[in-house]
Scaffold this active site. Structure first.
Site, PDB file in Angstrom:
ATOM      1  N   ASP A 121      37.208  44.231  56.815  1.00  0.00           N
ATOM      2  CA  ASP A 121      36.727  43.340  55.758  1.00  0.00           C
ATOM      3  C   ASP A 121      37.101  41.882  56.025  1.00  0.00           C
ATOM      4  O   ASP A 121      37.882  41.585  56.936  1.00  0.00           O
ATOM      5  CB  ASP A 121      37.265  43.792  54.385  1.00  0.00           C
ATOM      6  CG  ASP A 121      38.761  44.116  54.387  1.00  0.00           C
ATOM      7  OD1 ASP A 121      39.439  43.809  55.389  1.00  0.00           O
ATOM      8  OD2 ASP A 121      39.243  44.671  53.388  1.00  0.00           O
ATOM      9  N   ASN A 164      45.251  50.268  43.337  1.00  0.00           N
ATOM     10  CA  ASN A 164      44.232  50.976  42.546  1.00  0.00           C
ATOM     11  C   ASN A 164      43.443  51.976  43.396  1.00  0.00           C
ATOM     12  O   ASN A 164      42.428  52.504  42.961  1.00  0.00           O
ATOM     13  CB  ASN A 164      43.274  49.974  41.886  1.00  0.00           C
ATOM     14  CG  ASN A 164      42.482  49.144  42.907  1.00  0.00           C
ATOM     15  OD1 ASN A 164      42.633  49.344  44.113  1.00  0.00           O
ATOM     16  ND2 ASN A 164      41.658  48.237  42.433  1.00  0.00           N
ATOM     17  N   HIS A 186      41.986  51.304  46.371  1.00  0.00           N
ATOM     18  CA  HIS A 186      40.887  50.795  47.194  1.00  0.00           C
ATOM     19  C   HIS A 186      41.210  50.920  48.684  1.00  0.00           C
ATOM     20  O   HIS A 186      42.370  50.887  49.086  1.00  0.00           O
ATOM     21  CB  HIS A 186      40.471  49.371  46.793  1.00  0.00           C
ATOM     22  CG  HIS A 186      41.377  48.257  47.201  1.00  0.00           C
ATOM     23  ND1 HIS A 186      41.855  47.322  46.319  1.00  0.00           N
ATOM     24  CD2 HIS A 186      41.886  47.896  48.409  1.00  0.00           C
ATOM     25  CE1 HIS A 186      42.595  46.452  46.973  1.00  0.00           C
ATOM     26  NE2 HIS A 186      42.646  46.772  48.232  1.00  0.00           N
ATOM     27  N   GLU A 219      36.319  48.853  45.962  1.00  0.00           N
ATOM     28  CA  GLU A 219      37.068  48.939  44.711  1.00  0.00           C
ATOM     29  C   GLU A 219      36.630  50.176  43.908  1.00  0.00           C
ATOM     30  O   GLU A 219      35.586  50.768  44.201  1.00  0.00           O
ATOM     31  CB  GLU A 219      36.812  47.668  43.890  1.00  0.00           C
ATOM     32  CG  GLU A 219      37.309  46.383  44.567  1.00  0.00           C
ATOM     33  CD  GLU A 219      38.810  46.162  44.407  1.00  0.00           C
ATOM     34  OE1 GLU A 219      39.556  47.136  44.211  1.00  0.00           O
ATOM     35  OE2 GLU A 219      39.235  44.991  44.484  1.00  0.00           O
TER      36      GLU A 219
HETATM   37  C1  GLP Z   1      43.914  44.122  50.747  1.00  0.00           C
HETATM   38  C2  GLP Z   1      43.090  44.634  51.938  1.00  0.00           C
HETATM   39  C3  GLP Z   1      43.234  46.121  52.102  1.00  0.00           C
HETATM   40  C4  GLP Z   1      44.712  46.490  52.098  1.00  0.00           C
HETATM   41  C5  GLP Z   1      45.338  46.107  50.781  1.00  0.00           C
HETATM   42  C6  GLP Z   1      46.803  46.503  50.674  1.00  0.00           C
HETATM   43  O1  GLP Z   1      43.288  44.311  49.542  1.00  0.00           O
HETATM   44  N1  GLP Z   1      41.697  44.325  51.825  1.00  0.00           N
HETATM   45  O2  GLP Z   1      42.612  46.523  53.307  1.00  0.00           O
HETATM   46  O3  GLP Z   1      44.848  47.860  52.310  1.00  0.00           O
HETATM   47  O4  GLP Z   1      45.226  44.695  50.680  1.00  0.00           O
HETATM   48  O5  GLP Z   1      47.620  45.554  51.286  1.00  0.00           O
HETATM   49  P1  GLP Z   1      49.157  45.756  51.596  1.00  0.00           P
HETATM   50  O6  GLP Z   1      49.221  46.603  52.813  1.00  0.00           O
HETATM   51  O7  GLP Z   1      49.667  44.366  51.840  1.00  0.00           O
HETATM   52  O8  GLP Z   1      49.767  46.399  50.409  1.00  0.00           O
END
Ligand code: GLP
Length: 238
Positions: A63, A129, A131, A136
């Site tokens: 993404d 949540n 995702h 989402e």
């Molecule tokens: C963002 C990214 C996700 C990732 C999430 C969790 O929203 N788009 O791909 O999994 O953050 O991030 P973290 O690993 O910092 O908790």
């Protein structure tokens, strides 16, 4: 889905790296699906410290924020350069182009890239949540690359990287859940108590679009690497 409970994210990164190394040795994999966020960083550090050569391999990221260019410090292009590509270059590294305003064209371009480069080994983090990528709650399991609206909880979670909530982009380009499920092997990292709801629902909840990661329940080759804190809500911790 295989659950691995590790002491900390460094150990998780090592385990993820061992799975990658085995896939490279046994299956000669060629295309890696990569993720941003804090969870995959120890895994990337293992890659950097290794003598593995990625100069013949392709990476495809999940993404990118809509509206941020590669030189913006919070863009996922920037993150990947900083945490991996500067030190371990790939033959080609693809990410969605956050500056493309024609979202139909950009999603079609990315879907073509995915068709031409089927993902062998996909890294994932998970949002609190549930995702995955930026898919989402409510996202269909049949989606391919899309321009998506971020939820208030995701905007808030990601605000720590920006000067204020206001600066967090409201939209992103994300590979869809269908594209993620097409990967032959998936490794998901989740650390900390903020992930305990998502991890509990992933293992013990129904398969539902309310929890995007639950789409992984039917995938034949998924490893979930978590720390103790992330297992806090699991009733069956064996
Ligand atoms: C963002 C990214 C996700 C990732 C999430 C969790 O929203 N788009 O791909 O999994 O953050 O991030 P973290 O690993 O910092 O908790």
């Amino acid at each position: 889905m295989n659950l691995y409970v590790v002491e900390n994210s460094d150990e998780g990164g090592k385990l993820g790296f061992d799975l990658l190394k085995k896939a490279i040795e046994d299956k000669h994999i060629h295309v890696l699906g990569l993720a941003t966020g804090s969870s995959p960083i120890p895994f990337y550090n293992q890659i950097i410290a290794s003598d593995l050569d990625f100069s013949d391999m392709v990476s495809v990221n999940l993404d990118e924020y809509y509206g941020l260019g590669a030189d913006h410090e919070q863009s996922y292009h920037f993150f990947m350069q900083q945490h991996l590509f500067n030190k371990k270059p790939f033959k080609t590294s693809y990410l969605p182009n956050g500056l493309e305003t024609d979202d139909i064209a950009e999603c079609a371009r990315y879907d073509r890239i995915l068709e031409e480069n089927p993902i062998d080994f996909q890294i994932l983090g998970i949002g609190s949540n549930g995702h995955i990528g930026f898919n989402e709650p409510g996202a269909s399991f049949e989606t391919r690359t899309q321009k998506v609206a971020l939820t208030p909880s995701t905007i808030q979670a990601n605000a720590r990287f920006f000067n204020s909530d206001q600066e967090v982009p409201r939209f992103a380009y994300s590979m869809g859940i269908r594209s993620i499920l097409d990967a032959k092997q998936i490794v998901l990292f989740a650390y900390g108590a903020s992930k305990q709801y998502a991890i509990q629902q992933l293992f013990e909840g129904p398969m539902t679009t309310d929890l995007p990661a639950s789409a992984l329940q039917n995938h034949p080759n998924v490893s979930i690497i978590v720390d103790q804190a992330a297992t806090g809500f699991l009733t069956n911790k064996k």
